[in-house]
Design a protein around this motif. Sequence first.
Motif, PDB file in Angstrom:
ATOM      1  N   ASN A   1     119.945  33.468  41.696  1.00 49.52           N
ATOM      2  CA  ASN A   1     118.727  32.813  41.193  1.00 49.52           C
ATOM      3  C   ASN A   1     118.146  31.830  42.199  1.00 49.52           C
ATOM      4  O   ASN A   1     117.436  30.890  41.815  1.00 49.52           O
TER       5      ASN A   1
ATOM      6  N   GLU B   1     112.662  40.722  43.157  1.00 48.31           N
ATOM      7  CA  GLU B   1     112.719  41.565  41.976  1.00 48.31           C
ATOM      8  C   GLU B   1     111.493  41.357  41.105  1.00 48.31           C
ATOM      9  O   GLU B   1     111.041  40.241  40.882  1.00 48.31           O
ATOM     10  N   ARG B   2     110.953  42.456  40.609  1.00 45.03           N
ATOM     11  CA  ARG B   2     109.797  42.414  39.728  1.00 45.03           C
ATOM     12  C   ARG B   2     110.172  41.720  38.421  1.00 45.03           C
ATOM     13  O   ARG B   2     111.214  41.961  37.847  1.00 45.03           O
ATOM     14  N   LYS B   3     109.283  40.877  37.959  1.00 45.09           N
ATOM     15  CA  LYS B   3     109.526  40.169  36.692  1.00 45.09           C
ATOM     16  C   LYS B   3     109.451  41.154  35.537  1.00 45.09           C
ATOM     17  O   LYS B   3     108.499  41.927  35.419  1.00 45.09           O
TER      18      LYS B   3
ATOM     19  N   ASP C   1     115.777  35.038  45.922  1.00 42.87           N
ATOM     20  CA  ASP C   1     116.074  36.118  44.978  1.00 42.87           C
ATOM     21  C   ASP C   1     114.888  36.404  44.074  1.00 42.87           C
ATOM     22  O   ASP C   1     114.633  37.555  43.706  1.00 42.87           O
ATOM     23  N   LYS C   2     114.164  35.358  43.692  1.00 48.81           N
ATOM     24  CA  LYS C   2     113.046  35.526  42.761  1.00 48.81           C
ATOM     25  C   LYS C   2     111.954  36.411  43.350  1.00 48.81           C
ATOM     26  O   LYS C   2     111.246  37.098  42.613  1.00 48.81           O
TER      27      LYS C   2
ATOM     28  N   SER D   1     119.551  36.830  33.697  1.00 49.00           N
ATOM     29  CA  SER D   1     118.178  37.262  33.405  1.00 49.00           C
ATOM     30  C   SER D   1     117.161  36.138  33.540  1.00 49.00           C
ATOM     31  O   SER D   1     115.955  36.367  33.361  1.00 49.00           O
TER      32      SER D   1
ATOM     33  N   GLU E   1     115.630  34.297  35.835  1.00 53.96           N
ATOM     34  CA  GLU E   1     114.497  34.312  36.750  1.00 53.96           C
ATOM     35  C   GLU E   1     113.825  35.676  36.836  1.00 53.96           C
ATOM     36  O   GLU E   1     112.837  35.819  37.552  1.00 53.96           O
ATOM     37  N   ARG E   2     114.346  36.661  36.120  1.00 53.05           N
ATOM     38  CA  ARG E   2     113.770  37.994  36.272  1.00 53.05           C
ATOM     39  C   ARG E   2     113.224  38.565  34.969  1.00 53.05           C
ATOM     40  O   ARG E   2     112.699  39.670  34.975  1.00 53.05           O
ATOM     41  N   SER E   3     113.354  37.856  33.853  1.00 52.12           N
ATOM     42  CA  SER E   3     112.882  38.390  32.590  1.00 52.12           C
ATOM     43  C   SER E   3     112.214  37.293  31.777  1.00 52.12           C
ATOM     44  O   SER E   3     112.750  36.191  31.642  1.00 52.12           O
TER      45      SER E   3
END
Length: 444
Positions: free
Chosen positions: A166, A174-176, A170-171, A277, A279-281
């Motif tokens: 995180n 990856e696609r949110k 890293d943010k 999850s 930072e990605r969701s």
Amino acid sequence: MNTWMRNPKLLRWRNGVLLVLTLSTFIIIYNMKIPTTLRWIERLRDVPDSCPSSISEQSITPLGNTKHFLVSAYMDQRVKGFDIRIIGIFKRDSIEPLYCSFCCEGVFNKTTPATILINRAHFGFPFGATYVLCKIPESCDASHVTVLTQPFTKNVSDPIWLPIRNKQSDKLKERKLNFTVCISTLFGNYNNVLQVAQSLEMYRLLGVNRVVIYNTSCGPELERLLQSYSQEGFVEMVPWPIDRFLNPSSGWLFSEHGGDLHYFGQIVTLNECVYRSMERSHYVLLNDIDEIIMPYKHDNLISLMNMLEPQHSNVGEFLIENHVFPKKHFDPSGRFHLPQWEKVPGSNILEHIYREEPDRKTYPPQKMIIQPRLVEQTSVHKVLKNFGQQYYMPPALCHAIHVRTTQRESLKLEDLHEDKRLWHFQEKLIPNVDKVLKRAGLIN
């Protein structure tokens, strides 16, 4: 020829002065550098030359010289004074001072004292979900962290490092995602293949982008199905070999079920999934493998949350009422008793249309949709520490469909409500389930 070269006495005098000045300068610089040099030598003597020399690639890592285990490390600066949150499993009566040490651009840095927090949802078991909070030293771009029982000394050799997740870098990779479902945990060779396939495909129709599953053990047919989903990228399988390290309980209360840890580490995996999850969701659904969080006024979860968000943007926890659909009662028409599914292990959720009304006089079981950035600690049925508000979802708007064995045997069929909500999706659901079962080689 200049004057110095013509006069040997002057030349010797000049060379002598230069020698004295050079020696004096060297002595001054040497004396100034002695403390720094000694510290540098001491540092080389006390710790390995570089880091990280040994990186844990396991989901459960024993912490040396303790009875504890580390799971994962995440950048988390929401709590003032701390930068890193390490999720672990600690023996609650054996907590001692700990220290965090960081790998800063390949070089060891000094240790900082750790703060240890026990998740209060341990249900009396000796081991519980734990958070180790650390502060990164100044001017340290930390890539890995390790936990020690003492500050670095020459006795520390080859520590096990955890990668820090995180991070800002890293943010950007990856696609949110809109929705992630966290499932914890599969154990006891669970093999309810048909219901899992139906639930996962139902979630896909509802707008879920990813399902994270922590797997201790499952049956061979379910293993094939989940591997197929994993290769596709819809399911993220996290190995969870907790039974190699502890005697995990298959029950939820220590006084009744015994063992070392609640329900195969369910609290640990739920919290790990929240941070995984974070930072990605945008939203995370916390529920079991046999439950579907179902909107009743909207076609999908995206429309539901888009309607709620303008009024409830600061809500971190949407509580969803759980409604049981007993497996012993079937749709009398038999229209969804399909021949291609007869030999697939598991329950056919389309055949169960009778719903129990929750007993609201007692504490009704709930599941959750959360905004992970607003959640710090969670239990199974509610968030324990958050940065946002709480909202009870009206059951008419959304509730969980839970096809399982009833726990209220006194209820008769006439006491139940007919609920055919799943049938609204049958035109897409059935061919999609057929497709994934064929892909996994479970039907012709």
